[in-house]
Design a protein around this motif. Structure first.
Motif, PDB file in Angstrom:
ATOM      1  N   LYS A   2       0.836  -1.198   0.000  1.00 30.93           N
ATOM      2  CA  LYS A   2       0.000   0.000   0.000  1.00 30.93           C
ATOM      3  C   LYS A   2       0.875   1.253   0.000  1.00 30.93           C
ATOM      4  O   LYS A   2       2.024   1.236   0.443  1.00 30.93           O
ATOM      5  N   PRO A   3       0.351   2.362  -0.539  1.00 35.01           N
ATOM      6  CA  PRO A   3       1.115   3.605  -0.536  1.00 35.01           C
ATOM      7  C   PRO A   3       1.508   4.005   0.882  1.00 35.01           C
ATOM      8  O   PRO A   3       0.756   3.819   1.828  1.00 35.01           O
ATOM      9  N   SER A   4       2.702   4.543   1.038  1.00 32.20           N
ATOM     10  CA  SER A   4       3.222   4.916   2.353  1.00 32.20           C
ATOM     11  C   SER A   4       2.301   5.908   3.040  1.00 32.20           C
ATOM     12  O   SER A   4       1.864   6.898   2.454  1.00 32.20           O
ATOM     13  N   GLY A   5       1.972   5.628   4.326  1.00 32.73           N
ATOM     14  CA  GLY A   5       1.172   6.525   5.121  1.00 32.73           C
ATOM     15  C   GLY A   5      -0.322   6.395   4.920  1.00 32.73           C
ATOM     16  O   GLY A   5      -1.102   7.013   5.635  1.00 32.73           O
ATOM     17  N   GLU A   6      -0.746   5.578   3.959  1.00 32.79           N
ATOM     18  CA  GLU A   6      -2.171   5.425   3.712  1.00 32.79           C
ATOM     19  C   GLU A   6      -2.759   4.358   4.621  1.00 32.79           C
ATOM     20  O   GLU A   6      -2.243   3.247   4.714  1.00 32.79           O
ATOM     21  N   LYS A   7      -3.838   4.690   5.295  1.00 36.40           N
ATOM     22  CA  LYS A   7      -4.516   3.730   6.153  1.00 36.40           C
ATOM     23  C   LYS A   7      -5.566   2.990   5.348  1.00 36.40           C
ATOM     24  O   LYS A   7      -6.451   3.594   4.748  1.00 36.40           O
ATOM     25  N   LEU A   8      -5.472   1.661   5.324  1.00 34.94           N
ATOM     26  CA  LEU A   8      -6.404   0.864   4.550  1.00 34.94           C
ATOM     27  C   LEU A   8      -7.720   0.704   5.300  1.00 34.94           C
ATOM     28  O   LEU A   8      -7.736   0.588   6.526  1.00 34.94           O
ATOM     29  N   PRO A   9      -8.836   0.671   4.577  1.00 35.92           N
ATOM     30  CA  PRO A   9     -10.117   0.411   5.230  1.00 35.92           C
ATOM     31  C   PRO A   9     -10.179  -1.032   5.704  1.00 35.92           C
ATOM     32  O   PRO A   9      -9.523  -1.914   5.144  1.00 35.92           O
ATOM     33  N   GLN A  10     -10.938  -1.273   6.753  1.00 35.16           N
ATOM     34  CA  GLN A  10     -11.160  -2.642   7.197  1.00 35.16           C
ATOM     35  C   GLN A  10     -11.913  -3.400   6.105  1.00 35.16           C
ATOM     36  O   GLN A  10     -12.824  -2.853   5.464  1.00 35.16           O
ATOM     37  N   PRO A  11     -11.560  -4.650   5.861  1.00 38.86           N
ATOM     38  CA  PRO A  11     -12.178  -5.366   4.741  1.00 38.86           C
ATOM     39  C   PRO A  11     -13.655  -5.683   4.940  1.00 38.86           C
ATOM     40  O   PRO A  11     -14.401  -5.745   3.963  1.00 38.86           O
ATOM     41  N   PHE A  12     -14.096  -5.876   6.195  1.00 35.81           N
ATOM     42  CA  PHE A  12     -15.480  -6.268   6.437  1.00 35.81           C
ATOM     43  C   PHE A  12     -16.044  -5.526   7.651  1.00 35.81           C
ATOM     44  O   PHE A  12     -15.313  -5.200   8.582  1.00 35.81           O
ATOM     45  N   SER A  13     -17.343  -5.307   7.622  1.00 33.28           N
ATOM     46  CA  SER A  13     -18.011  -4.631   8.732  1.00 33.28           C
ATOM     47  C   SER A  13     -18.856  -5.587   9.565  1.00 33.28           C
ATOM     48  O   SER A  13     -19.513  -5.160  10.516  1.00 33.28           O
ATOM     49  N   ALA A  14     -18.868  -6.880   9.225  1.00 33.45           N
ATOM     50  CA  ALA A  14     -19.705  -7.850   9.927  1.00 33.45           C
ATOM     51  C   ALA A  14     -19.347  -7.911  11.413  1.00 33.45           C
ATOM     52  O   ALA A  14     -18.168  -7.885  11.790  1.00 33.45           O
ATOM     53  N   THR A  15     -20.362  -8.003  12.242  1.00 31.95           N
ATOM     54  CA  THR A  15     -20.155  -8.183  13.679  1.00 31.95           C
ATOM     55  C   THR A  15     -19.915  -9.659  13.963  1.00 31.95           C
ATOM     56  O   THR A  15     -20.766 -10.503  13.646  1.00 31.95           O
ATOM     57  N   ILE A  16     -18.768  -9.977  14.538  1.00 29.51           N
ATOM     58  CA  ILE A  16     -18.380 -11.357  14.804  1.00 29.51           C
ATOM     59  C   ILE A  16     -18.340 -11.587  16.310  1.00 29.51           C
ATOM     60  O   ILE A  16     -17.694 -10.819  17.040  1.00 29.51           O
ATOM     61  N   ARG A  17     -19.036 -12.597  16.752  1.00 27.08           N
ATOM     62  CA  ARG A  17     -19.012 -12.963  18.169  1.00 27.08           C
ATOM     63  C   ARG A  17     -17.923 -14.004  18.410  1.00 27.08           C
ATOM     64  O   ARG A  17     -17.804 -14.975  17.674  1.00 27.08           O
ATOM     65  N   GLU A  18     -17.101 -13.784  19.422  1.00 28.16           N
ATOM     66  CA  GLU A  18     -16.003 -14.700  19.721  1.00 28.16           C
ATOM     67  C   GLU A  18     -16.291 -15.445  21.022  1.00 28.16           C
ATOM     68  O   GLU A  18     -16.646 -14.834  22.035  1.00 28.16           O
ATOM     69  N   GLU A  19     -16.154 -16.772  20.974  1.00 31.33           N
ATOM     70  CA  GLU A  19     -16.377 -17.616  22.137  1.00 31.33           C
ATOM     71  C   GLU A  19     -15.167 -18.533  22.329  1.00 31.33           C
ATOM     72  O   GLU A  19     -14.302 -18.626  21.466  1.00 31.33           O
ATOM     73  N   ARG A  20     -15.145 -19.205  23.468  1.00 35.07           N
ATOM     74  CA  ARG A  20     -14.094 -20.172  23.747  1.00 35.07           C
ATOM     75  C   ARG A  20     -14.711 -21.553  23.947  1.00 35.07           C
ATOM     76  O   ARG A  20     -15.673 -21.709  24.702  1.00 35.07           O
ATOM     77  N   GLY A  21     -14.168 -22.547  23.249  1.00 36.03           N
ATOM     78  CA  GLY A  21     -14.618 -23.904  23.440  1.00 36.03           C
ATOM     79  C   GLY A  21     -14.054 -24.486  24.722  1.00 36.03           C
ATOM     80  O   GLY A  21     -13.132 -23.928  25.332  1.00 36.03           O
ATOM     81  N   GLU A  22     -14.621 -25.617  25.159  1.00 37.91           N
ATOM     82  CA  GLU A  22     -14.147 -26.252  26.383  1.00 37.91           C
ATOM     83  C   GLU A  22     -12.685 -26.661  26.288  1.00 37.91           C
ATOM     84  O   GLU A  22     -11.983 -26.744  27.298  1.00 37.91           O
ATOM     85  N   ASP A  23     -12.224 -26.928  25.063  1.00 37.28           N
ATOM     86  CA  ASP A  23     -10.823 -27.314  24.874  1.00 37.28           C
ATOM     87  C   ASP A  23      -9.909 -26.115  24.668  1.00 37.28           C
ATOM     88  O   ASP A  23      -8.723 -26.266  24.360  1.00 37.28           O
ATOM     89  N   GLY A  24     -10.452 -24.911  24.806  1.00 35.26           N
ATOM     90  CA  GLY A  24      -9.654 -23.701  24.638  1.00 35.26           C
ATOM     91  C   GLY A  24      -9.632 -23.165  23.227  1.00 35.26           C
ATOM     92  O   GLY A  24      -9.004 -22.127  22.971  1.00 35.26           O
ATOM     93  N   SER A  25     -10.285 -23.843  22.291  1.00 36.34           N
ATOM     94  CA  SER A  25     -10.303 -23.383  20.905  1.00 36.34           C
ATOM     95  C   SER A  25     -11.115 -22.092  20.780  1.00 36.34           C
ATOM     96  O   SER A  25     -11.995 -21.808  21.604  1.00 36.34           O
ATOM     97  N   ILE A  26     -10.816 -21.322  19.759  1.00 39.26           N
ATOM     98  CA  ILE A  26     -11.525 -20.078  19.484  1.00 39.26           C
ATOM     99  C   ILE A  26     -12.684 -20.361  18.544  1.00 39.26           C
ATOM    100  O   ILE A  26     -12.504 -20.963  17.483  1.00 39.26           O
ATOM    101  N   ILE A  27     -13.868 -19.915  18.942  1.00 43.72           N
ATOM    102  CA  ILE A  27     -15.059 -20.096  18.115  1.00 43.72           C
ATOM    103  C   ILE A  27     -15.520 -18.723  17.642  1.00 43.72           C
ATOM    104  O   ILE A  27     -15.772 -17.831  18.452  1.00 43.72           O
ATOM    105  N   LEU A  28     -15.587 -18.553  16.325  1.00 45.82           N
ATOM    106  CA  LEU A  28     -16.068 -17.306  15.743  1.00 45.82           C
ATOM    107  C   LEU A  28     -17.447 -17.541  15.139  1.00 45.82           C
ATOM    108  O   LEU A  28     -17.650 -18.499  14.389  1.00 45.82           O
TER     109      LEU A  28
END
Length: 319
Positions: A2-28
């Protein structure tokens, strides 16, 4: 870069809920979305497809089905969260389609990350029906590919009827394809990239025509890599007894050196790897290699189990 100093937009606006499984895995867990069916007008071999209401209803479906890879876009925000930019450059998604989905239904994408480079994925309906299950990986591992395992365990087609003239190793001539912004991709995909982006479940500035991406150009959504591969399937010299209605049963897209871009010429190499069957289908497993035409660089591959419904062929007596 990307051009120097340019801030890129976030690729997605979806709201993602993050959870933890019993084994410690990440659930999105992603938001509920309602995909659009842009293939109602699809035709091949002079007849309509499974995405047409009357054709699908005649085979026992509720209506015209949503094409499987349409759902890949709903996973993109989860995959970007799990694997970062690398997923667009070296990521794979591998799924088994379990149940059809229909326009108007609400669907949810879920991802469980059990290793830095590996995750299992699921899509469900609001009533809990599983639409697809599979896996996603990054970095070229593909060590637990769901579709690869399904292929290895599949029952070989012993007495072909629909696919009587096909055989493993049969290849199609190389063909050049590209996805332009405004031009539809033929009878198999009678919509343009612009039309797709208007209804895609997860819009992104990275798919738009500006240069505000890590690669200073717009990229193709992963679901459109399937369109790139399959838009010329009606040109394949694979002898399939018509009329017959097919559907995608298993599909894997692996980006090897990406991303892929609109308005770029790619060359496809398509070959039958295997023929298999179930009580209801005859299947043709096709490997498609995607090379950038200008450099011959291997950019991506797709493995597809295209299943043909025995009930739609006159070669099989009614059950």
């Amino acid at each position: 870069m990307k051009p120097s100093g340019e801030k890129l937009p976030q690729p997605f606006s979806a709201t993602i809920r993050e959870e933890r499984g019993e084994d410690g895995s990440i659930i999105l867990v992603g938001p509920w979305r309602s995909p659009s069916n842009l293939l109602k007008g699809q035709s091949y071999a002079d007849h309509a497809s499974i995405h047409d209401d009357s054709t699908a209803q005649g085979l026992g479906f509720r209506g015209g089905t949503i094409e499987g890879p349409t759902h890949f876009s709903q996973f993109a925000p989860l995959l970007q969260r799990a694997f970062g930019v690398a997923w667009f450059e070296f990521g794979s998604i591998s799924v088994n389609y379990k149940q059809a989905s229909y326009e108007g239904e609400q669907l949810q994408a879920r991802l469980i990350q059990s290793a830095p480079h590996y995750a299992s994925i699921t899509m469900v309906k609001q009533d809990g029906t599983v639409v697809l299950i599979g896996s996603a990986e990054v970095g070229g591992y593909r060590e637990k590919s769901d579709v690869g395992q399904k292929l290895a365990a599949s029952r070989a087609l012993s007495e072909p009827r629909i696919l009587a003239g096909c055989y493993p190793g049969l290849s199609a001539p190389r063909v050049v394809v590209r996805l332009d912004l405004e031009r539809p991709s033929g009878a198999l995909y009678p919509f343009s990239l612009v039309e797709k982006l208007k209804v895609i479940t997860e819009p992104s500035p990275w798919y738009s025509g500006n240069a505000h991406t890590p690669w200073t150009r717009a990229i193709l959504p992963v679901e459109m890599i399937s369109v790139l591969c399959q838009s010329v399937a009606d040109q394949d010299p694979f002898p399939i007894s018509q009329p017959v209605v097919g559907l995608f049963a298993d599909q894997e897209i692996s980006v090897l050196d990406g991303p892929l871009y609109p308005e770029v010429d790619y060359e496809l190499e398509r070959q039958i790897l295997h023929l298999s069957e179930t009580p209801k289908t005859e299947s043709m497993w096709i490997r498609t290699k995607i090379r950038e035409r200008a450099t011959s660089r291997l950019c991506a591959e797709m493995l597809l189990n295209q299943a043909f419904l025995k009930a739609s062929s006159e070669l099989y007596s009614p059950q």
